[in-house]
Enzyme design. Sequence first.
Site: not given
Ligand code: BGC
Length: 263
Positions: A151, A164
């Site tokens: 991410s 996360y």
């Molecule tokens: C997350 C989302 C978030 C996005 C942008 C992703 O990795 O799962 O919840 O909106 O990143 O910030």
Amino acid sequence: MNDREENTMNLKGKVAIVTGGNSGIGLAIVLELAKQGANIVIDYVSHPEATEALEKQVADLGDQAIGVEADVSKVDDLQNLIEAAVQRFGRLDIMVNNAGVETRTSVLDTTEEQYEKVLAINLKSAFFGTQLAAKQMVKQGGGGRIINISSVHEDWPMPGNTPYCLSKGGMRMLTRTAGVELAPHNILVVGVGPGAVATPINLSTMKDPALMKKLDAAIPLGRMAQPEEIGSVVAFLAGDGARYITATTIFADGGIMQSSPGL
Ligand code: BGC
């Protein structure tokens, strides 16, 4: 098959595992890999019928997919996925560590249970998925690809989503360290860092028009990604055109990381 067809079947004969391949980004990855000719193993948690429709979609593309019951936060279950790939298709070329969850909880309110769940599904599964896939790839010889679906938040704080961010920060270093360690075996380890993608993980945001407006405004390309726009990056990274990319993350985020805090 003429040259042109061969070019569009970049992954013909390759075998992939996609964890969390049943929904969201994982589902799009399965379909993009299948379009390129790969056969695929997908995990499901408790309902075999969960993968049936997807197996059929892959079959319609001319490839094969099988569903295997596995909880990817358990090492034995990950090993079962690898064994299923080898038993059914004879080998493993591409491991996509995609399964992921988030709790949207902060430092102050995250419980032990939430912490353990996020870290087990997002990071422990990616670590052991990498380890077990690499063992199989070393055994069979000829290298392989390990693709970690990370991410923008492997680097970039998202206040209110701490476990996360920890898991993706760990994944960042998994990609870099395993990429360096496994390079002598020609096993390439690459991360993919999406920004906001229209998937179930973002359902609450998508249901809130005011939040969506704010999010779209924060993204230089002006919109969330569709899952296929991440799947196509993974298909590229699994193919021959990406043979010199390892130990790094490729971001596909519409520019969001350069412009605003996580939303
Ligand atoms: C997350 C989302 C978030 C996005 C942008 C992703 O990795 O799962 O919840 O909106 O990143 O910030």
